[in-house]
Write an enzyme that holds these catalytic residues in place. Sequence first.
Site, PDB file in Angstrom:
ATOM      1  N   LYS A 119      -2.258  -4.056   6.889  1.00  0.00           N
ATOM      2  CA  LYS A 119      -2.475  -4.567   5.535  1.00  0.00           C
ATOM      3  C   LYS A 119      -1.120  -4.781   4.868  1.00  0.00           C
ATOM      4  O   LYS A 119      -0.308  -3.851   4.772  1.00  0.00           O
ATOM      5  CB  LYS A 119      -3.309  -3.537   4.768  1.00  0.00           C
ATOM      6  CG  LYS A 119      -4.091  -4.086   3.617  1.00  0.00           C
ATOM      7  CD  LYS A 119      -5.018  -3.006   3.097  1.00  0.00           C
ATOM      8  CE  LYS A 119      -5.761  -3.417   1.881  1.00  0.00           C
ATOM      9  NZ  LYS A 119      -6.439  -2.279   1.265  1.00  0.00           N
TER      10      LYS A 119
HETATM   11  C1  E4P Z   1      -9.049  -2.777  -0.681  1.00  0.00           C
HETATM   12  O1  E4P Z   1      -8.571  -3.293   0.254  1.00  0.00           O
HETATM   13  C2  E4P Z   1      -8.346  -2.554  -1.961  1.00  0.00           C
HETATM   14  O2  E4P Z   1      -7.220  -1.789  -1.752  1.00  0.00           O
HETATM   15  C3  E4P Z   1      -9.285  -1.915  -2.939  1.00  0.00           C
HETATM   16  O3  E4P Z   1     -10.543  -2.552  -2.822  1.00  0.00           O
HETATM   17  C4  E4P Z   1      -8.801  -1.860  -4.352  1.00  0.00           C
HETATM   18  O4  E4P Z   1      -9.853  -1.418  -5.172  1.00  0.00           O
HETATM   19  P1  E4P Z   1      -9.639  -0.886  -6.661  1.00  0.00           P
HETATM   20  O5  E4P Z   1      -9.319  -2.040  -7.529  1.00  0.00           O
HETATM   21  O6  E4P Z   1     -10.972  -0.278  -7.023  1.00  0.00           O
HETATM   22  O7  E4P Z   1      -8.536   0.124  -6.605  1.00  0.00           O
END
Ligand code: E4P
Length: 218
Positions: free
Chosen positions: A87
């Site tokens: 990622k």
């Molecule tokens: C996923 O890949 C993201 O890091 C995550 O969905 C972020 O979510 P949040 O906005 O609830 O922190």
Amino acid sequence: MKFFIDTANLDQIREANALGILDGVTTNPSLMAKEGITGHDNVMQHYKTICEIVDGDVSAEVISTDFNGIVAEGEKLAALHKNIVVKVPMIPEGVKAIAYFTKKGIRTNCTLVFSAGQAILAAKAGATYLSPFIGRIDDSSWDGMELIEQISHIYSVQGYETEILAASIRNPLHIVKSAQAGADVVTCPLSAIMGLFKHPLTDIGLAQFLADHKKANG
Ligand code: E4P
């Protein structure tokens, strides 16, 4: 549409996996910190454990922000398990690293995406997944779902193969609307997945069926 769970909590990952509908897991540095997973070796071990629980893609996020650092970290993460997806943040050095990983056959998830322009850059670099943050867009009074629709249209007319992974999902309606808007994947907290089950008529109907069966059979 694939279902990923957005957590580093092993109990929640096991619970979602036991439903038989889980296709993968996404994590980020905040989610790892929330579970108290700190230090390089513990973090690496935690990713391995998640990969042993779920037979699907597991996104592991880099914390470097320069090309060489992202590449070094990403290569280590990818070597942990065949299901690891690296990622990478949507920054110029990140896009450059995604293009590098694409050439090397390392799969990527481009994260922190908030616009269609960013989505085009990630697709051009060959990202496997693109993570637009729906909930955070809604939090700033824009419509996150409009972005999913826009990216879905662009990817379709341009023939981009990057999969749209709707992230920052906050509730079951986000999941339903993401499916409607053409997302390939949703990554959600367990609460949003479990919320999809809820309907009072299901509960009332089941109670009636069981009561009628008991009455008839004693
Ligand atoms: C996923 O890949 C993201 O890091 C995550 O969905 C972020 O979510 P949040 O906005 O609830 O922190």
